[in-house]
Write a protein that holds these residues in place. Structure first.
Motif, short mmCIF file in Angstrom:
data_model
loop_
_atom_site.label_atom_id
_atom_site.label_comp_id
_atom_site.label_asym_id
_atom_site.label_seq_id
_atom_site.Cartn_x
_atom_site.Cartn_y
_atom_site.Cartn_z
N VAL A 196 0.83 -1.20 0.00
CA VAL A 196 0.00 0.00 0.00
C VAL A 196 0.87 1.25 0.00
O VAL A 196 0.58 2.23 -0.70
CB VAL A 196 -0.96 0.00 1.20
N VAL A 197 1.93 1.25 0.76
CA VAL A 197 2.83 2.39 0.80
C VAL A 197 3.47 2.58 -0.56
O VAL A 197 3.54 3.71 -1.09
CB VAL A 197 3.91 2.21 1.89
N ARG A 198 3.93 1.50 -1.17
CA ARG A 198 4.58 1.60 -2.48
C ARG A 198 3.63 2.12 -3.55
O ARG A 198 4.01 2.95 -4.39
CB ARG A 198 5.12 0.23 -2.90
N GLN A 199 2.38 1.70 -3.52
CA GLN A 199 1.44 2.06 -4.57
C GLN A 199 0.80 3.43 -4.37
O GLN A 199 0.53 4.14 -5.35
CB GLN A 199 0.34 0.99 -4.66
N HIS A 200 0.54 3.82 -3.13
CA HIS A 200 -0.24 5.02 -2.88
C HIS A 200 0.53 6.13 -2.17
O HIS A 200 0.12 7.29 -2.22
CB HIS A 200 -1.49 4.68 -2.06
N PHE A 201 1.64 5.81 -1.51
CA PHE A 201 2.41 6.81 -0.77
C PHE A 201 3.90 6.65 -1.08
O PHE A 201 4.71 6.44 -0.18
CB PHE A 201 2.14 6.68 0.73
N PRO A 202 4.26 6.76 -2.36
CA PRO A 202 5.66 6.50 -2.74
C PRO A 202 6.67 7.47 -2.13
O PRO A 202 7.83 7.12 -1.97
CB PRO A 202 5.62 6.61 -4.27
N LEU A 203 6.22 8.69 -1.79
CA LEU A 203 7.15 9.62 -1.15
C LEU A 203 7.56 9.12 0.23
O LEU A 203 8.72 9.27 0.63
CB LEU A 203 6.50 11.01 -1.05
N ILE A 204 6.63 8.53 0.97
CA ILE A 204 6.96 7.95 2.28
C ILE A 204 7.97 6.83 2.11
O ILE A 204 8.95 6.72 2.86
CB ILE A 204 5.68 7.43 2.97
N ARG A 205 7.76 6.02 1.09
CA ARG A 205 8.68 4.92 0.84
C ARG A 205 10.06 5.43 0.44
O ARG A 205 11.09 4.88 0.85
CB ARG A 205 8.12 4.00 -0.24
N GLU A 206 10.09 6.49 -0.38
CA GLU A 206 11.37 7.04 -0.80
C GLU A 206 12.17 7.54 0.41
O GLU A 206 13.38 7.30 0.51
CB GLU A 206 11.14 8.18 -1.80
N ALA A 207 11.50 8.23 1.32
CA ALA A 207 12.19 8.72 2.52
C ALA A 207 12.64 7.56 3.40
O ALA A 207 13.73 7.60 3.98
CB ALA A 207 11.27 9.65 3.30
N ALA A 208 11.82 6.51 3.50
CA ALA A 208 12.20 5.35 4.30
C ALA A 208 13.47 4.70 3.76
O ALA A 208 14.34 4.26 4.53
CB ALA A 208 11.06 4.34 4.32
N GLY A 209 13.60 4.67 2.44
CA GLY A 209 14.79 4.08 1.85
C GLY A 209 16.04 4.92 2.02
O GLY A 209 17.16 4.41 1.91
N ARG A 210 15.86 6.20 2.30
CA ARG A 210 17.00 7.10 2.53
C ARG A 210 17.45 7.10 3.99
O ARG A 210 18.47 7.67 4.33
CB ARG A 210 16.63 8.52 2.13
N MET A 211 16.67 6.46 4.85
CA MET A 211 16.94 6.52 6.29
C MET A 211 18.07 5.55 6.67
O MET A 211 17.91 4.34 6.63
CB MET A 211 15.65 6.16 7.05
N SER A 212 19.23 6.08 6.98
CA SER A 212 20.34 5.35 7.55
C SER A 212 20.70 4.09 6.75
O SER A 212 20.83 4.14 5.54
CB SER A 212 20.03 5.02 9.02
N CYS A 213 20.82 2.95 7.45
CA CYS A 213 21.25 1.69 6.85
C CYS A 213 20.25 0.60 7.17
O CYS A 213 19.31 0.79 7.95
CB CYS A 213 22.63 1.31 7.35
N VAL A 214 20.44 -0.57 6.59
CA VAL A 214 19.49 -1.67 6.77
C VAL A 214 19.31 -2.01 8.24
O VAL A 214 18.18 -2.21 8.73
CB VAL A 214 19.94 -2.91 5.97
N GLY A 215 20.40 -2.11 8.97
CA GLY A 215 20.31 -2.48 10.39
C GLY A 215 19.48 -1.51 11.19
O GLY A 215 18.67 -1.92 12.03
N ILE A 216 19.66 -0.21 10.95
CA ILE A 216 18.87 0.79 11.66
C ILE A 216 17.42 0.74 11.20
O ILE A 216 16.48 0.80 12.02
CB ILE A 216 19.46 2.20 11.44
#
Length: 296
Positions: free
Chosen positions: A87-107
């Motif tokens: 749902v985030v990917r399809q309807h709220f891609p900006l939220i997903r883009e910011a999530a992918g920019r957040m730190s590293c995988v472990g964090i």
């Protein structure tokens, strides 16, 4: 470095139990969710709570669902969960883009969006994108539940509108009507686990409407109302971008610190805004770079 001060730890089973524990301990209590900020602050002696209230067992806080026209993100939802959510990917891609920019995988595997804005540091990745989405923060406390608009959430450096004893339960993000295109541009010293030197979120809406927010260039993430008013009703072109960039110094107050100089941040904000605005408009029109593409 170990945590060197003593503290109590409780793990309530219900939201009311968590609120009761917080209320009973007063200002010496802190909520523990992912803990990626709080534990680091405790280790560095920047925070010394007498009580940690771990809310991981409280039911209902780890859910992501749609309520009406809004995406609801529970207080325990991690950035990794947001990246994986259809749902985030399809309807709220900006939220997903910011999530992918957040730190590293472990964090990202531990850090929560709610915890990110509760830390209320200027560079928090969640702040700018939630501001342009005009999100609502749901909280519960001794007086019951209430809703706080993101525009009223940040009160200062590491200060929020939460009252004593209150806990964030959810973040509700309304889906813009008529379609939208967004872009989150984050400047860092390197890829991976680094705080933003500066960040820009742009949301382009039909009929030439725009929402803009900046991060890491003021005591809190800020919504750029002057720029939005200037751009409203006007198609994006070189002249409008130049006029908007001229207003950035009125919207922000960058500083010099260990990550960047004031002058570098101020210069890069114009570059980031232009790239973000062009990408957001192009995405609104069905083109532009794919979400998640690095623009800086």
């Amino acid at each position: 470095m170990p945590i060197i001060h003593d503290f109590e730890y409780v793990r309530p089973e219900t939201l009311d139990e968590a609120v009761l524990a917080l209320t009973g301990a007063g200002e010496g209590a802190q909520v523990l969710a992912g803990g990626t900020d709080l534990v680091g602050w405790m280790r560095d002696e920047l925070a010394a709570p007498g009580l940690l209230v771990d809310i991981k067992r409280v039911p209902g806080l780890a859910d992501v669902f749609v309520r009406g026209d809004s995406l609801v993100i529970g207080a325990l939802v991690t950035f990794t969960r947001l990246l994986e959510c259809v749902v985030v990917r399809q309807h709220f891609p900006l939220i997903r883009e910011a999530a992918g920019r957040m730190s590293c995988v472990g964090i990202r595997n531990r850090a929560t969006l709610a915890g990110n804005i509760c830390s209320a540091v200027p560079s928090c990745d969640g702040g700018p994108v939630l501001l342009v989405h005009e999100a609502l923060v749901g909280v519960h406390g001794p007086a019951g539940g209430r809703t706080i608009p993101m525009t009223e959430w940040f009160l200062g450096l590491r200060k929020t509108a939460l009252l004593p004893g209150e806990i964030v339960t959810e973040i509700a993000i309304p889906e813009p009507r008529g379609g939208h295109g967004g872009c989150y541009v984050k400047l860092g010293r390197y890829r991976g686990e680094d705080l933003a030197q500066a960040s820009v979120a742009v949301l382009a809406l039909p009929e030439h409407r725009y929402r803009v927010a900046f991060g890491a260039v003021a005591p809190t993430p800020v919504r750029a109302r002057r720029i939005e008013a200037l751009m409203s009703g006007r198609g994006l072109d070189d002249a409008l971008i130049a006029e908007a960039c001229a207003l950035i110094p009125q919207e922000t107050s960058p500083i010099t610190d260990i990550r960047a100089s004031r002058e570098y941040r101020a210069h890069m904000l114009g570059v980031m805004f232009e790239r973000g605005a062009r990408a957001a408009v192009a995405r609104l029109e069905g083109g532009g770079p794919a979400y998640g593409t690095a623009l800086i």
